[in-house]
Design a protein around this motif. Structure first.
Motif, short mmCIF file in Angstrom:
data_model
loop_
_atom_site.label_atom_id
_atom_site.label_comp_id
_atom_site.label_asym_id
_atom_site.label_seq_id
_atom_site.Cartn_x
_atom_site.Cartn_y
_atom_site.Cartn_z
N ILE A 3 -64.08 39.45 -93.00
CA ILE A 3 -62.81 39.73 -92.31
C ILE A 3 -61.69 39.67 -93.34
N GLN A 4 -60.87 40.71 -93.38
CA GLN A 4 -59.82 40.87 -94.37
C GLN A 4 -58.43 40.78 -93.73
N PRO A 5 -57.39 40.50 -94.52
CA PRO A 5 -56.02 40.39 -94.00
C PRO A 5 -55.48 41.66 -93.38
N ASN A 6 -56.02 42.82 -93.77
CA ASN A 6 -55.51 44.09 -93.24
C ASN A 6 -56.15 44.47 -91.91
N MET A 7 -57.07 43.64 -91.42
CA MET A 7 -57.71 43.90 -90.13
C MET A 7 -56.85 43.34 -89.00
N THR A 8 -56.96 43.96 -87.83
CA THR A 8 -56.17 43.48 -86.68
C THR A 8 -57.01 42.53 -85.84
N PRO A 9 -56.36 41.55 -85.20
CA PRO A 9 -57.10 40.66 -84.31
C PRO A 9 -57.86 41.43 -83.23
N LYS A 10 -57.26 42.48 -82.72
CA LYS A 10 -57.89 43.29 -81.68
C LYS A 10 -59.22 43.87 -82.16
N SER A 11 -59.23 44.44 -83.36
CA SER A 11 -60.47 45.03 -83.88
C SER A 11 -61.49 43.96 -84.24
N ILE A 12 -61.02 42.82 -84.71
CA ILE A 12 -61.93 41.73 -85.07
C ILE A 12 -62.67 41.23 -83.84
N VAL A 13 -61.93 41.03 -82.75
CA VAL A 13 -62.55 40.53 -81.51
C VAL A 13 -63.49 41.57 -80.90
N LEU A 14 -63.18 42.85 -81.07
CA LEU A 14 -64.08 43.89 -80.58
C LEU A 14 -65.43 43.85 -81.31
N ILE A 15 -65.39 43.60 -82.61
CA ILE A 15 -66.61 43.57 -83.41
C ILE A 15 -67.32 42.23 -83.27
N TRP A 16 -66.55 41.13 -83.30
CA TRP A 16 -67.10 39.78 -83.23
C TRP A 16 -66.43 39.03 -82.08
N PRO A 17 -66.93 39.17 -80.86
CA PRO A 17 -66.31 38.51 -79.70
C PRO A 17 -66.20 36.98 -79.85
N GLU A 18 -67.08 36.39 -80.63
CA GLU A 18 -67.05 34.94 -80.82
C GLU A 18 -65.79 34.46 -81.54
N THR A 19 -65.02 35.38 -82.12
CA THR A 19 -63.79 34.99 -82.82
C THR A 19 -62.60 34.81 -81.89
N GLU A 20 -62.74 35.23 -80.64
CA GLU A 20 -61.60 35.15 -79.72
C GLU A 20 -61.09 33.71 -79.59
N ASP A 21 -61.99 32.74 -79.54
CA ASP A 21 -61.57 31.33 -79.45
C ASP A 21 -60.76 30.90 -80.67
#
Length: 66
Positions: A3-21
């Motif tokens: 996971i990189q700084p240029n990624m959005t929280p929205k896209s991160i959670v879509l790919i890795w739902p476990e990151t929502e917490d």
């Protein structure tokens, strides 16, 4: 993938739902803006470390260009 700084929280959670917490712990909404725009440098470093630990990724698990 790391996971990189240029990624959005929205896209991160879509790919890795476990990151929502993690975003809830850091009091960040899952917006469609890059992490680097949502956090100061100190918070960003800790957030990236926590997110990548959660998904089991590090720079050692990545290859150049991939």
């Amino acid at each position: 993938m790391v996971i990189q700084p240029n990624m959005t929280p929205k896209s991160i959670v879509l790919i890795w739902p476990e990151t929502e917490d993690i975003f809830e712990q850091f009091k960040l909404e899952t917006k469609d803006r890059p992490l680097e725009e949502l956090c100061n440098n100190i918070l960003l470093a800790k957030l990236l470390q926590t997110l990548n630990e959660t998904i089991g990724s590090s720079s050692a698990t990545c290859i150049e260009g991939g």
